[in-house]
Design an enzyme around this catalytic site. Structure first.
Site, short mmCIF file in Angstrom:
data_model
loop_
_atom_site.label_atom_id
_atom_site.label_comp_id
_atom_site.label_asym_id
_atom_site.label_seq_id
_atom_site.Cartn_x
_atom_site.Cartn_y
_atom_site.Cartn_z
N GLU A 506 7.80 -2.24 1.93
CA GLU A 506 7.72 -2.08 3.39
C GLU A 506 8.25 -0.72 3.81
OE1 GLU A 506 5.82 -3.99 4.71
OE2 GLU A 506 5.89 -5.74 3.41
N ASP A 570 3.20 -0.38 -2.91
CA ASP A 570 3.59 -1.12 -4.12
C ASP A 570 4.23 -0.18 -5.14
OD1 ASP A 570 2.80 -3.65 -3.36
OD2 ASP A 570 0.84 -3.56 -4.33
#
Ligand SMILES: [Zn+2]
Length: 666
Positions: A506, A570
């Site tokens: 995030e 990611d």
């Protein structure tokens, strides 16, 4: 806003096993981690967790969601017992749930709850009355023609403004209307058949329903042609056009905007962000060139479509037949209680969430999670400072942005007040309509107001997380801060690999291809030198190539541009979490646990975040619309880029899990 998931996750009790947690029992020890790490980390999980018949995909997140749903069910069943001592919150959520699960009443009512809106549509005598019908439909959350709400001004991010966006489609993406390969043609034919059946259930003759379904497709196809594609929509400069209301009226005079805004009761405003100007020209052409009868059919269809899941069984089943079975491959409808827990979460989620947090997320968990987030933020700061491709001025700006990120953990400080929403036992549709109207009006009332930085958009029980570029904040609902993502019983390696990677993910979104275009205050403003931007793009190109080569289902490639932001997040996230783990271990020798070093357990825990089985129909759908890569690619795509992985499992150059070139942005 980016989420780690796209579609809502729902599960089935029959397949729920023991409480989920990291386990070496999920692994396939016969696999070679250097050849296929995903199989190694998840092989036994995949073999032991077939997709339940009511699901299109089954994964670690789905199993956790299953646990959360069971907790919520307990709360709702207790609250729905008609106890006079219930609190106001318990009355709302309890009566909502009781009405939703009252199948006998719902079936008896048929489509009757839609009568007032259907009558209003039938009564339309001329095109200028469409604005009145749209007011009512949009207050009920019906997605006819376009979407209108409030949003932070992307170039003045402390202020809320009016925002209007393309919409009005019944299929998941514009491409479903425009592609002519055999699969797409078949799905489109299925859609027309579905619309026809639904209209027939509403009482139309077979011939009328068939003609009307074709009219719906014609209108939606035109709207699709005028819509901006999904990859272009990732560029925030392509979806921000603040113009005057007068200019909007000139663009699309077919809608009486003054009447429409007044009908919704919005605060007055003179400027509006029109995400994609051409769409509103197209809309005008559709309104001009389509007969009034066909426009009314289109409105009737969208009303029916939006409310189908709360209507009698025949509507519910037909809706599932197309949207569940045909589009995603699910075999059965979810059990009633799950659908109703989800409906309560959707409509009254910050009342239900309050009760959930009391049971499932103690204050000490919040403190520990915050500590981990801060560690990971420190790692990103060090990473930015050490980059060899970024100039000092841009680094400085990146650090300012990083320091300004707000961390929101678990649940909001202030609970939403639903006291004005009337919830009546026995009125499943009415309750949903009133709750939706409350939310639509609440959003619209923000136009012209300052942005509320404390507001949450995900409900506390949600198994998901997000970064908001306009608010520059990261959000972790209590629902994902549970095993196996966050687990008090586990070692640091497992927690950093599982939830640490999500936190890093995030945070990295703030610096991906979209997020990097916003500054510390959440303004769409370029703070990069051309040279640094070019260096960023060169590195991002490596991810685009890498992920475009993945094929989730026969003949379908991932779209490396659509998934770029998620893949960047990611890759950056796992790297940051790994460094945070190394820092916390401080070079001290660590014992092996279950035969694995902390480094190995870190990667295994990350891999097990994404253990997953997916039906081919759903893989195909997601490859078109989901900005997230499938589990296998989220795992193997990342670890193959990391020298830390190679070292942890003693892999060597030339093996599949050692990528050449290794891609890296952050
Ligand atoms: Zn994401």
């Amino acid at each position: 806003m980016r989420l780690i998931l796209l579609l809502s996750l729902v599960t089935i009790a029959a397949f729920a096993q023991t409480a989920p947690g990291f386990s070496t029992g999920n692994m396939d020890m016969t696999a070679n981690p250097c050849l296929d790490f995903y199989q190694y980390a998840c092989g036994t999980w995949m073999a032991n967790n077939p997709i339940p018949p009511d699901q299109s995909r089954w994964d670690t997140l789905g199993k956790l969601q299953d646990e959360n749903l069971a907790v919520l069910r307990g709360i709702l069943e207790k609250a729905s017992a008609n106890d006079p001592k219930r609190s106001a919150v318990e009355q709302k959520i309890g009566d909502f749930y009781a009405s939703c699960t009252d199948e006998a009443t719902i079936d008896k009512l048929g489509s009757k709850p839609l009568d007032p809106e259907l009558k209003q549509i039938t009564a339309i005598k001329s095109k200028d009355q469409i604005a009145d019908a749209l007011v009512r439909l949009h207050l009920l959350g019906v997605g006819a023609f376009f979407n209108f709400t409030s949003e932070p001004d992307a170039k003045n991010s402390t202020q809320m403004i009016a925002g209007i966006d393309q919409g009005g489609l019944g299929l998941p993406d514009r491409d479903y209307y425009l592609k002519d390969d055999p699969k797409s043609v078949k799905l489109r034919e299925g859609y027309v058949a579905h619309v026809q059946k639904m209209l027939a259930l509403l009482g139309e003759s077979p011939a009328q329903a068939a003609a009307d379904a074709q009219a719906v497709l014609r209108i939606e196809k035109e709207l699709a042609k005028g819509s901006l594609d999904r990859v272009s929509r990732r560029d925030p400069n392509q979806t921000y056009h603040k113009i005057s209301v007068k200019e909007l009226a000139a663009l699309s005079p077919g809608i009486d905007w003054t009447k429409y805004f007044a009908g919704l009761g919005t605060p007055s405003f003179t400027e509006i962000d029109v995400s994609f100007l051409d769409f509103f020209k197209t809309l005008n052409a559709v309104l001009t060139n389509t007969s009034l009868a066909d426009l009314k059919t289109y409105l009737r269809w969208h009303l029916l479509h939006a409310e189908a899941t709360l209507l009698a069984k025949a509507f519910l089943d037909e809706n599932f037949h197309y949207y569940g079975q045909t589009l995603t491959g699910a075999k059965e409808l979810e059990p009633l209680w799950k659908r109703c827990v989800n409906a309560t979460d959707g409509d009254l989620g910050f009342a239900l969430g309050q009760k959930y947090v009391e049971q499932a997320f103690p204050p000490d968990a919040k403190a520990r999670v915050l500590g981990m987030v801060q560690e990971i933020e420190k790692m990103l700061g060090q990473d930015i400072q050490s980059l060899d491709w970024m100039t000092p001025g841009t680094k400085q700006q990146a650090l300012v942005k990083l320091r300004a990120v707000a961390n929101k953990i678990g649940y909001p400080d202030q609970w939403r007040d639903y006291s004005s929403v009337k919830i009546v036992r026995g009125e499943a549709v009415g309750n949903d309509e009133r709750a939706t109207e409350f939310e639509v009006r609440r959003q619209l009332s923000k136009i012209g107001q300052p942005v509320d930085p404390g507001e949450w958009t995900m409900t506390p029980p949600t198994v998901n997380a997000y970064y908001s570029p306009l608010h520059n904040n990261i959000n972790f609902p209590a629902g994902i801060l549970q095993p196996p993502f966050f687990d008090n019983r586990m070692d640091a390696a497992v927690n950093y690999g599982a939830i640490g990677a999500v936190m890093g993910h995030e945070l990295t979104h703030g610096f991906d291809d979209q997020g990097r275009q916003f500054d510390a205050q959440g303004n769409l403003r370029n703070w990069w030198t051309p040279q640094d931007a070019a260096e960023f793009e060169k590195r991002a190109e490596c991810f685009i190539k890498e992920y475009s080569a993945f094929t989730p289902v026969d003949g379908v490639h991932l779209n490396g541009k659509l998934t770029l932001g998620e893949n960047t997040a990611d890759n950056g996230g796992v790297r940051l979490a790994f460094r945070a783990l190394m820092t916390s271990l401080d070079g001290k020798p660590q014992p092996k646990i279950d035969g694995f070093t902390p480094q190995q357990r870190f990667f295994l825990a990350y891999g097990q975040d994404w253990c997953q089985n997916t039906r081919p129909e759903a893989s195909r759908l997601r490859a078109q619309i989901d900005p997230h890569s499938p589990g296998r690619d989220r795992v193997n795509g990342v670890i193959g880029n990391m020298p830390e992985f190679r070292e942890a499992f003693a892999c060597h150059a030339g093996q599949p899990m050692v990528h050449a070139p290794a891609c890296r942005v952050w």
